[in-house]
Design an enzyme around this catalytic site. Structure first.
Site, PDB file in Angstrom:
ATOM      1  CB  CYS A 142      -0.978  -0.031   1.167  1.00 27.36           C
ATOM      2  SG  CYS A 142      -2.360   1.132   0.960  1.00 27.36           S
ATOM      3  CE  LYS A 163      -9.196   4.721   3.931  1.00 21.74           C
ATOM      4  NZ  LYS A 163      -9.434   4.593   5.392  1.00 21.74           N
ATOM      5  CG  HIS A 235      -4.103  -2.890   3.049  1.00 20.12           C
ATOM      6  ND1 HIS A 235      -2.995  -2.747   3.849  1.00 20.12           N
ATOM      7  CD2 HIS A 235      -4.487  -1.644   2.694  1.00 20.12           C
ATOM      8  CE1 HIS A 235      -2.717  -1.460   3.984  1.00 20.12           C
ATOM      9  NE2 HIS A 235      -3.596  -0.775   3.293  1.00 20.12           N
ATOM     10  CD  GLU A 237      -1.954  -6.033   4.995  1.00 19.41           C
ATOM     11  OE1 GLU A 237      -1.934  -4.845   5.357  1.00 19.41           O
ATOM     12  OE2 GLU A 237      -1.878  -6.385   3.797  1.00 19.41           O
TER      13      GLU A 237
END
Length: 317
Positions: A142, A163, A235, A237
């Site tokens: 990221c 965002k 992301h 994760e």
């Protein structure tokens, strides 16, 4: 095979409850094998949550992995106790003389700040430069992916009006790369960021290869032709509730965030989120660790010149 972590790290109990194989330092000391040495530079505010997410992925590979946790500075963290940081994290001065098989640099909540205005920008640049000579392969996530693309190749990100948050469909731009083995033609991954890279600029750069991308979220996996640097703009994760927690935090701070796209059931934030990326995240990290760390790294980490070379199409010579 397990991931080796400090005996009392909080993540150990969480991962063991999920039947993910972790091994204490004490037990690992009695094994006579060469484990992979992986360093994690954790830039996220909630250190314990992020280290657990990454260890969960590393613990799902067939290799034994020794992990060192690195902090960017020794200032007190708002979300993590100073005792935890002092007990489990190293400073860069403690590791700069060492070599590692792999390095993971996490994202950071700095998406709207110019890189040069980040208080530790010089330190980040120093660690990235160090990694090019002391680490077999680096995985940037990221914000770290954008920062490294800017520092290493001079590529600028584009700030977004709002965002980019949600779970997006991705497709392979390249085929037959070891990193993409086992990937479906279409797969999902979470994004949470205020900027993105220009896909055409990335594809035009002679030292980079765009491996996967999304019509909605842009380039996702970008690999350097040297195979040393992997840039992942999302992301993999993240856990099921992570985007939900970020959305609720932003609501609480009066930021008027958009509902994360393709995430809540029926796109209704009062309903449960749907996790559609965990298998992809595990496969990404497993392939990176196997093909771009284990297969390339020298047995003797003191001799980085002994790395196995690769052809330009990602095949081992």
């Amino acid at each position: 095979m397990p991931v080796k972590i400090p005996d009392n790290l909080p993540a150990a109990g969480i991962l063991e409850s999920e039947n993910i194989f972790v091994m204490s330092e004490t037990r690992a000391a009695n094994q006579d094998i060469r484990p992979m040495k992986v360093l994690i530079l954790n830039l996220m505010p909630n250190k314990i949550e992020t280290e657990t997410q990454l260890l969960r992925l590393l613990g799902n590979t067939p290799l034994q992995v020794d992990v060192d946790l690195l902090r960017i500075h020794d200032k007190e963290s708002k979300h993590t106790s100073i005792d935890h940081m002092n007990n489990f994290y190293r400073d860069f001065e403690d590791v700069r003389h060492r070599n590692y098989d792999g390095l993971i640099i996490t994202g950071a909540p700095l998406g709207q700040i110019a890189f040069e205005d980040v208080v530790y920008w010089d330190h980040i640049r120093e660690i990235i430069d160090w990694s090019q000579a002391h680490v077999t392969s680096v995985l940037f996530l990221c914000w770290a992916a954008h920062a490294a693309l800017y520092h290493l190749y001079g590529l600028k990100r584009k700030l977004l009006a709002k965002k980019r948050s949600g779970v997006f469909s991705h497709q392979r731009s390249k085929h037959y790369f070891p990193l993409l083995r086992g990937f479906d033609e279409e797969f999902y991954a979470p994004h949470s960021r205020f900027a993105e890279m220009d896909v055409d600029e990335l594809k035009a750069h002679p030292e980079l290869q765009v491996l996967t991308e999304s019509e909605e979220a842009g380039a996702y996996m970008v690999l350097s032709r040297s195979n040393r640097n992997l840039f992942v703009t999302g992301h993999p994760e993240y856990q099921k509730a992570t985007l939900k927690e970020e959305y609720q935090r932003d609501l609480g701070e009066g930021l008027n965030p958009d509902v994360p796209m393709n995430y809540f059931r029926n796109d209704d934030p009062t309903q449960e989120p749907v996790a559609r990326w965990h298998s992809h995240g595990s496969l990404l990290v497993s392939n990176w660790l196997n093909y771009y760390v284990y297969q390339l790294t020298p047995y003797d980490l003191d001799d980085m010149s002994a790395m196995t070379p690769w052809e330009s199409d990602g095949v081992v010579k």
